[in-house]
Design a protein around this motif. Structure first.
Motif, PDB file in Angstrom:
ATOM      1  N   PRO A  64       7.094  -6.004  -4.535  1.00  0.00           N
ATOM      2  CA  PRO A  64       8.331  -5.406  -5.032  1.00  0.00           C
ATOM      3  C   PRO A  64       8.735  -4.209  -4.170  1.00  0.00           C
ATOM      4  O   PRO A  64       7.949  -3.719  -3.369  1.00  0.00           O
ATOM      5  CB  PRO A  64       7.936  -4.961  -6.446  1.00  0.00           C
ATOM      6  CG  PRO A  64       6.488  -4.604  -6.308  1.00  0.00           C
ATOM      7  CD  PRO A  64       5.914  -5.598  -5.322  1.00  0.00           C
ATOM      8  N   SER A  65       9.959  -3.744  -4.333  1.00  0.00           N
ATOM      9  CA  SER A  65      10.372  -2.559  -3.595  1.00  0.00           C
ATOM     10  C   SER A  65       9.798  -1.297  -4.234  1.00  0.00           C
ATOM     11  O   SER A  65       9.592  -0.281  -3.547  1.00  0.00           O
ATOM     12  CB  SER A  65      11.893  -2.480  -3.528  1.00  0.00           C
ATOM     13  OG  SER A  65      12.434  -2.448  -4.836  1.00  0.00           O
ATOM     14  N   ARG A  66       9.564  -1.355  -5.515  1.00  0.00           N
ATOM     15  CA  ARG A  66       8.937  -0.233  -6.218  1.00  0.00           C
ATOM     16  C   ARG A  66       8.313  -0.743  -7.504  1.00  0.00           C
ATOM     17  O   ARG A  66       8.706  -1.792  -8.029  1.00  0.00           O
ATOM     18  CB  ARG A  66       9.925   0.888  -6.511  1.00  0.00           C
ATOM     19  CG  ARG A  66      11.131   0.484  -7.315  1.00  0.00           C
ATOM     20  CD  ARG A  66      12.013   1.686  -7.631  1.00  0.00           C
ATOM     21  NE  ARG A  66      12.562   2.276  -6.415  1.00  0.00           N
ATOM     22  CZ  ARG A  66      12.505   3.571  -6.149  1.00  0.00           C
ATOM     23  NH1 ARG A  66      11.946   4.412  -6.993  1.00  0.00           N
ATOM     24  NH2 ARG A  66      13.036   4.044  -5.038  1.00  0.00           N
ATOM     25  N   ASP A  67       7.327  -0.003  -7.991  1.00  0.00           N
ATOM     26  CA  ASP A  67       6.696  -0.365  -9.259  1.00  0.00           C
ATOM     27  C   ASP A  67       6.006   0.862  -9.837  1.00  0.00           C
ATOM     28  O   ASP A  67       5.575   1.752  -9.087  1.00  0.00           O
ATOM     29  CB  ASP A  67       5.688  -1.495  -9.065  1.00  0.00           C
ATOM     30  CG  ASP A  67       5.508  -2.340 -10.324  1.00  0.00           C
ATOM     31  OD1 ASP A  67       4.970  -3.464 -10.217  1.00  0.00           O
ATOM     32  OD2 ASP A  67       5.898  -1.879 -11.410  1.00  0.00           O
ATOM     33  N   ILE A  68       5.920   0.870 -11.149  1.00  0.00           N
ATOM     34  CA  ILE A  68       5.160   1.889 -11.868  1.00  0.00           C
ATOM     35  C   ILE A  68       4.060   1.158 -12.604  1.00  0.00           C
ATOM     36  O   ILE A  68       4.329   0.244 -13.384  1.00  0.00           O
ATOM     37  CB  ILE A  68       6.057   2.675 -12.849  1.00  0.00           C
ATOM     38  CG1 ILE A  68       7.195   3.354 -12.092  1.00  0.00           C
ATOM     39  CG2 ILE A  68       5.226   3.692 -13.625  1.00  0.00           C
ATOM     40  CD1 ILE A  68       8.221   4.009 -13.002  1.00  0.00           C
ATOM     41  N   CYS A  69       2.829   1.540 -12.338  1.00  0.00           N
ATOM     42  CA  CYS A  69       1.686   0.789 -12.865  1.00  0.00           C
ATOM     43  C   CYS A  69       0.748   1.704 -13.629  1.00  0.00           C
ATOM     44  O   CYS A  69       0.645   2.904 -13.348  1.00  0.00           O
ATOM     45  CB  CYS A  69       0.921   0.128 -11.718  1.00  0.00           C
ATOM     46  SG  CYS A  69       1.903  -1.050 -10.757  1.00  0.00           S
ATOM     47  N   GLN A  70       0.025   1.116 -14.566  1.00  0.00           N
ATOM     48  CA  GLN A  70      -0.980   1.840 -15.324  1.00  0.00           C
ATOM     49  C   GLN A  70      -2.266   1.951 -14.524  1.00  0.00           C
ATOM     50  O   GLN A  70      -2.637   1.023 -13.788  1.00  0.00           O
ATOM     51  CB  GLN A  70      -1.265   1.109 -16.635  1.00  0.00           C
ATOM     52  CG  GLN A  70      -0.083   1.037 -17.591  1.00  0.00           C
ATOM     53  CD  GLN A  70       0.279   2.391 -18.160  1.00  0.00           C
ATOM     54  OE1 GLN A  70      -0.613   3.211 -18.432  1.00  0.00           O
ATOM     55  NE2 GLN A  70       1.560   2.650 -18.334  1.00  0.00           N
ATOM     56  N   TYR A  92       3.716   1.760   0.436  1.00  0.00           N
ATOM     57  CA  TYR A  92       2.911   0.830   1.219  1.00  0.00           C
ATOM     58  C   TYR A  92       3.861   0.006   2.091  1.00  0.00           C
ATOM     59  O   TYR A  92       4.844  -0.563   1.605  1.00  0.00           O
ATOM     60  CB  TYR A  92       2.073  -0.068   0.307  1.00  0.00           C
ATOM     61  CG  TYR A  92       1.003   0.715  -0.413  1.00  0.00           C
ATOM     62  CD1 TYR A  92       1.284   1.372  -1.610  1.00  0.00           C
ATOM     63  CD2 TYR A  92      -0.276   0.843   0.123  1.00  0.00           C
ATOM     64  CE1 TYR A  92       0.318   2.125  -2.261  1.00  0.00           C
ATOM     65  CE2 TYR A  92      -1.247   1.592  -0.520  1.00  0.00           C
ATOM     66  CZ  TYR A  92      -0.943   2.233  -1.714  1.00  0.00           C
ATOM     67  OH  TYR A  92      -1.907   2.987  -2.342  1.00  0.00           O
ATOM     68  N   LEU A  93       3.564  -0.016   3.378  1.00  0.00           N
ATOM     69  CA  LEU A  93       4.460  -0.644   4.343  1.00  0.00           C
ATOM     70  C   LEU A  93       3.764  -1.754   5.107  1.00  0.00           C
ATOM     71  O   LEU A  93       2.623  -1.594   5.556  1.00  0.00           O
ATOM     72  CB  LEU A  93       4.971   0.390   5.353  1.00  0.00           C
ATOM     73  CG  LEU A  93       5.838   1.504   4.763  1.00  0.00           C
ATOM     74  CD1 LEU A  93       5.352   2.855   5.205  1.00  0.00           C
ATOM     75  CD2 LEU A  93       7.285   1.309   5.203  1.00  0.00           C
ATOM     76  N   CYS A  94       4.483  -2.830   5.266  1.00  0.00           N
ATOM     77  CA  CYS A  94       4.040  -3.945   6.080  1.00  0.00           C
ATOM     78  C   CYS A  94       4.689  -3.810   7.459  1.00  0.00           C
ATOM     79  O   CYS A  94       5.839  -3.372   7.568  1.00  0.00           O
ATOM     80  CB  CYS A  94       4.472  -5.239   5.392  1.00  0.00           C
ATOM     81  SG  CYS A  94       4.267  -6.721   6.361  1.00  0.00           S
ATOM     82  N   SER A  95       3.961  -4.197   8.494  1.00  0.00           N
ATOM     83  CA  SER A  95       4.477  -4.060   9.857  1.00  0.00           C
ATOM     84  C   SER A  95       4.041  -5.239  10.703  1.00  0.00           C
ATOM     85  O   SER A  95       2.969  -5.820  10.482  1.00  0.00           O
ATOM     86  CB  SER A  95       3.942  -2.755  10.468  1.00  0.00           C
ATOM     87  OG  SER A  95       4.290  -2.628  11.822  1.00  0.00           O
ATOM     88  N   GLY A 132       9.185  -1.043   2.673  1.00  0.00           N
ATOM     89  CA  GLY A 132       8.141  -0.369   1.917  1.00  0.00           C
ATOM     90  C   GLY A 132       8.159  -0.699   0.435  1.00  0.00           C
ATOM     91  O   GLY A 132       9.176  -1.117  -0.122  1.00  0.00           O
ATOM     92  N   THR A 133       7.024  -0.500  -0.193  1.00  0.00           N
ATOM     93  CA  THR A 133       6.864  -0.629  -1.646  1.00  0.00           C
ATOM     94  C   THR A 133       6.434   0.725  -2.179  1.00  0.00           C
ATOM     95  O   THR A 133       5.372   1.224  -1.800  1.00  0.00           O
ATOM     96  CB  THR A 133       5.810  -1.689  -1.995  1.00  0.00           C
ATOM     97  OG1 THR A 133       6.243  -2.964  -1.543  1.00  0.00           O
ATOM     98  CG2 THR A 133       5.569  -1.724  -3.503  1.00  0.00           C
ATOM     99  N   ARG A 134       7.261   1.287  -2.999  1.00  0.00           N
ATOM    100  CA  ARG A 134       6.953   2.604  -3.575  1.00  0.00           C
ATOM    101  C   ARG A 134       6.177   2.414  -4.871  1.00  0.00           C
ATOM    102  O   ARG A 134       6.721   1.910  -5.858  1.00  0.00           O
ATOM    103  CB  ARG A 134       8.230   3.395  -3.825  1.00  0.00           C
ATOM    104  CG  ARG A 134       7.998   4.812  -4.323  1.00  0.00           C
ATOM    105  CD  ARG A 134       9.329   5.537  -4.518  1.00  0.00           C
ATOM    106  NE  ARG A 134      10.011   5.757  -3.252  1.00  0.00           N
ATOM    107  CZ  ARG A 134       9.825   6.807  -2.467  1.00  0.00           C
ATOM    108  NH1 ARG A 134       8.977   7.754  -2.827  1.00  0.00           N
ATOM    109  NH2 ARG A 134      10.506   6.935  -1.350  1.00  0.00           N
ATOM    110  N   LEU A 135       4.924   2.798  -4.861  1.00  0.00           N
ATOM    111  CA  LEU A 135       4.032   2.611  -6.008  1.00  0.00           C
ATOM    112  C   LEU A 135       3.755   3.946  -6.678  1.00  0.00           C
ATOM    113  O   LEU A 135       3.376   4.918  -6.018  1.00  0.00           O
ATOM    114  CB  LEU A 135       2.718   1.984  -5.547  1.00  0.00           C
ATOM    115  CG  LEU A 135       1.577   1.923  -6.559  1.00  0.00           C
ATOM    116  CD1 LEU A 135       1.956   1.051  -7.748  1.00  0.00           C
ATOM    117  CD2 LEU A 135       0.306   1.393  -5.901  1.00  0.00           C
TER     118      LEU A 135
END
Lengths: 113, 112
Positions: B8-14, B91-94, B106-109
């Motif tokens: 995902p582009s962003r997520d909020i996780c426990q 987290y970025l993929c390259s 990026g994925t903003r976690l």
């Protein structure tokens, strides 16, 4: 290893002025360098690169200088524009076949209109 | 250039849960890389993902915490396992094309 957690240094310049962003790299064996620009919410974007057999390379409005003696890179942006506001990172490569990049700590450029 | 899509582009996780981040590239590449960018900091290479072999991890990163899959030449996943608030990062993929590294957005976690 990882960078120590510090806020990024900020460079503030007036629109139209020239900007100079500096970077110290870590490995004397590094043979290829790239400057990246990262705007808020985006991944880094390539600006300009330089190989270790050169000490200067020019692009459109940007110039990179390399000083291998002191392991220092600089990025010069001519006639800075508001769209240049971003975080700038230098990246060095010393992996086999250019397969890994290690990033410097970054500088936030703030262009005032 | 290369087109790289991350989900995902962003997520909020426990805390204590795991999140798998996907990276899709528009063409085949030999190597894919995963980076972490902690708030206000630079990018740190986590690992190199090669198709058909185990990922190679940088110092300070281990497979149990950041398992990586690379099932084909256009796709990779990074899992952040047993998350804690300290894992809150981008987290970025390259990928590499010639000598230039291209990045996903990026994925903003955020771990709460």
């Amino acid at each position: 290893g990882e960078s120590v957690g510090l806020h990024l240094p900020t460079l503030s310049v007036q629109e139209g002025d020239n900007s100079i962003i500096n970077c110290a790299y870590s490995n004397s064996a590094s043979d290829y360098f790239i400057w990246y620009k990262q705007e808020s919410g985006k991944g880094p974007q390539f600006i300009i690169d330089i190989r270790s057999n050169m000490d200067k390379r020019q692009g459109q409005r940007v110039t990179v200088l390399l000083n291998k003696t002191v392991k220092h890179l600089s990025l010069q942006i001519a006639a800075t524009q508001p769209g240049d506001s971003a975080v700038y990172f230098c990246a060095e490569n010393y992996g086999y076949n250019f397969n890994k990049f290690y990033f410097g700590s970054g500088t936030k450029l703030n262009v005032k209109p | 250039s290369a087109v790289i899509s991350q989900k995902p582009s962003r997520d909020i996780c426990q805390r204590g849960t795991s999140l798998t981040i996907q990276c899709q590239v528009d063409s085949q590449v030999t190597m894919m890389f995963w980076y972490r960018q902690q708030p206000g900091q630079s990018l740190t290479l986590i690992a190199t993902a090669n198709q058909g072999s185990e990922a190679t991890y940088e110092s300070g990163f281990v497979i149990d915490k950041f398992p990586i899959s690379r099932p084909n030449l256009t796709f990779s996943t990074l899992t952040v396992s047993n998350m804690s608030p300290e894992d809150s990062s981008i987290y970025l993929c390259s990928v590499l094309r010639s000598t230039e590294a291209f990045f996903g957005q990026g994925t903003r976690l955020t771990v709460v």
